[in-house]
Design an enzyme around this catalytic site. Sequence first.
Site, mmCIF file in Angstrom:
data_model
loop_
_atom_site.group_PDB
_atom_site.id
_atom_site.type_symbol
_atom_site.label_atom_id
_atom_site.label_comp_id
_atom_site.label_asym_id
_atom_site.label_seq_id
_atom_site.Cartn_x
_atom_site.Cartn_y
_atom_site.Cartn_z
ATOM 1 N N CYS A 34 80.797 47.744 66.588
ATOM 2 C CA CYS A 34 80.575 47.843 65.150
ATOM 3 C C CYS A 34 81.381 48.996 64.563
ATOM 4 O O CYS A 34 81.871 49.862 65.283
ATOM 5 C CB CYS A 34 79.094 48.103 64.846
ATOM 6 S SG CYS A 34 77.941 46.902 65.532
ATOM 7 N N ARG A 63 82.420 42.134 71.704
ATOM 8 C CA ARG A 63 82.756 41.237 70.609
ATOM 9 C C ARG A 63 82.528 41.941 69.270
ATOM 10 O O ARG A 63 81.681 42.826 69.158
ATOM 11 C CB ARG A 63 81.886 39.970 70.660
ATOM 12 C CG ARG A 63 81.940 39.216 71.966
ATOM 13 C CD ARG A 63 81.114 37.941 71.891
ATOM 14 N NE ARG A 63 79.749 38.182 71.433
ATOM 15 C CZ ARG A 63 78.744 38.554 72.216
ATOM 16 N NH1 ARG A 63 78.949 38.756 73.520
ATOM 17 N NH2 ARG A 63 77.530 38.747 71.723
ATOM 18 N N ASP A 447 110.173 70.617 41.279
ATOM 19 C CA ASP A 447 109.867 69.610 40.259
ATOM 20 C C ASP A 447 109.420 70.304 38.967
ATOM 21 O O ASP A 447 108.539 71.175 38.982
ATOM 22 C CB ASP A 447 108.766 68.684 40.772
ATOM 23 C CG ASP A 447 108.434 67.583 39.796
ATOM 24 O OD1 ASP A 447 109.118 66.556 39.815
ATOM 25 O OD2 ASP A 447 107.493 67.769 39.002
#
Length: 498
Positions: A34, A63, A447
């Site tokens: 999970c 799974r 900048d």
Amino acid sequence: MHEDVERCVRAVRSKDARFDGWFYTAVVTTGIYCRPSCPAVPPKPRNMRFFPSAAAAQQAGFRACKRCRPDASPGSPEWNHRADVVARAMRLVADGVVDREGVPGLAARLGYSTRQIERQLRAELGAGPLALARAQRAQTARLLIETSALPMSDIAFAAGFASIRAFNETVREIFALTPTQLRDRVARGHPAAGSGTLSLRLPFRAPLCPDNLFGHLAATAVPGVEEWRDGAYRRTLRLPHGHAVVALRPRPDHVACSLALTDLRDLTIAISRCRRMLDLDADPVAVDDLLRADPVMAPLVDKAPGRRVPRTADPEEFAVRAVLGQQVSTAAARTHAARLVAAHGEQITDPFAPAGGFPSGGLTHLFPSPEALAELDPTALAFPQARRTTITTLVAALAAGEIDLGAGSDWDEARARLSALPGIGPWTVETIAMRALGDPDAFTPTDLGIRGAARDLDLPHTPAALTGRAAAWRPWRAYAVQYLWATLAHAINRLPAA
């Protein structure tokens, strides 16, 4: 993180979604794995096992949980903020390199032997490149099974499986259901997908501030290639097997993605590139917590937490656009780029356009590839001679493969090669590093917007002094740039009207 058992147990017990994708929890009594935020009752700690990747859990025989869908959790932020070979390999796996070129192709791109790549990935992730690619194919298959009405045979090959048998076996092994059973579980019916059009949900770690993210992409959009329409950022994508048109809409708990592909084999790559463009695998809590430690930055973070770095779906395209944008306004940069697109871009048909087309705008072209731009006539560029030389030299280097800006690129090497080109200075290099390479610590102290914001906040505003002050923001200086830009009254900081 998966080796810190106590921390992992605490995350599982609190169902903390911030850790989804950081690790996976397997339950030995049920045989499933999970995500940490799974809504099921947490198992006893002695029955928990923790894995660094879904592929590792699958290899151990677990799974995927049918409730929390761990295979669909956000990606680990590790692979986007690290520059080592494992992170570069994971970015390339996500970009589909193993499916297209095999493990030898992955190793060649990284400059290592296949044995070295196998060993490093297994040591850190518990799975080799083939297992990681297999887990990704399974997730692609699940998306197609649940969101389309395509025949299973088409899905198998679109997801990258070599045979129907391998497809069936993988789906049964990972999801404990056959492909048909997996489709039958979907309650919302089956939308038609003959055209390759899909509707997906792109998860992210909260919080996410969409204003600067989508605002920046919309404000700098190149006509014909990008646009903001009906509350969505839309753009064309050049992909290995064809092209696509994507529409991305911010939602409170996900980004809604409508994707039209000319070849379904490009689904995984298209999703990966959209996620990178929107910086959806970032860890905003870690970023914001560090920036909040600075008393100047704390109010900016608290005002709108969760800012992401707007990146790009095509790093070579962005490099060209960065040069076009040197020392000109946003509007002028868009105009220059639109001229290149009209002259050299490949025309496409917008599959989302209504009959008769949009009244105005719409998506009409792919941004031209470096190979196409290598043939342009420099005299056709409305730039001074020096800027023409910069553009043509950059395009030639990209077309020849001399500069790698792709998902698995070496950031330091890319910076060095860009810096060696005429007319490309620190601002352009760091802008490309921030938005094309994805370096979360890229910083642009020269900048003008950053210097203006720094001045307004009583921060040092000369490049050298600001760089010294910004040392406290490492390794997240690219995010600090977003918060500084957000203090400016500029269209990049707000969502356009729907």
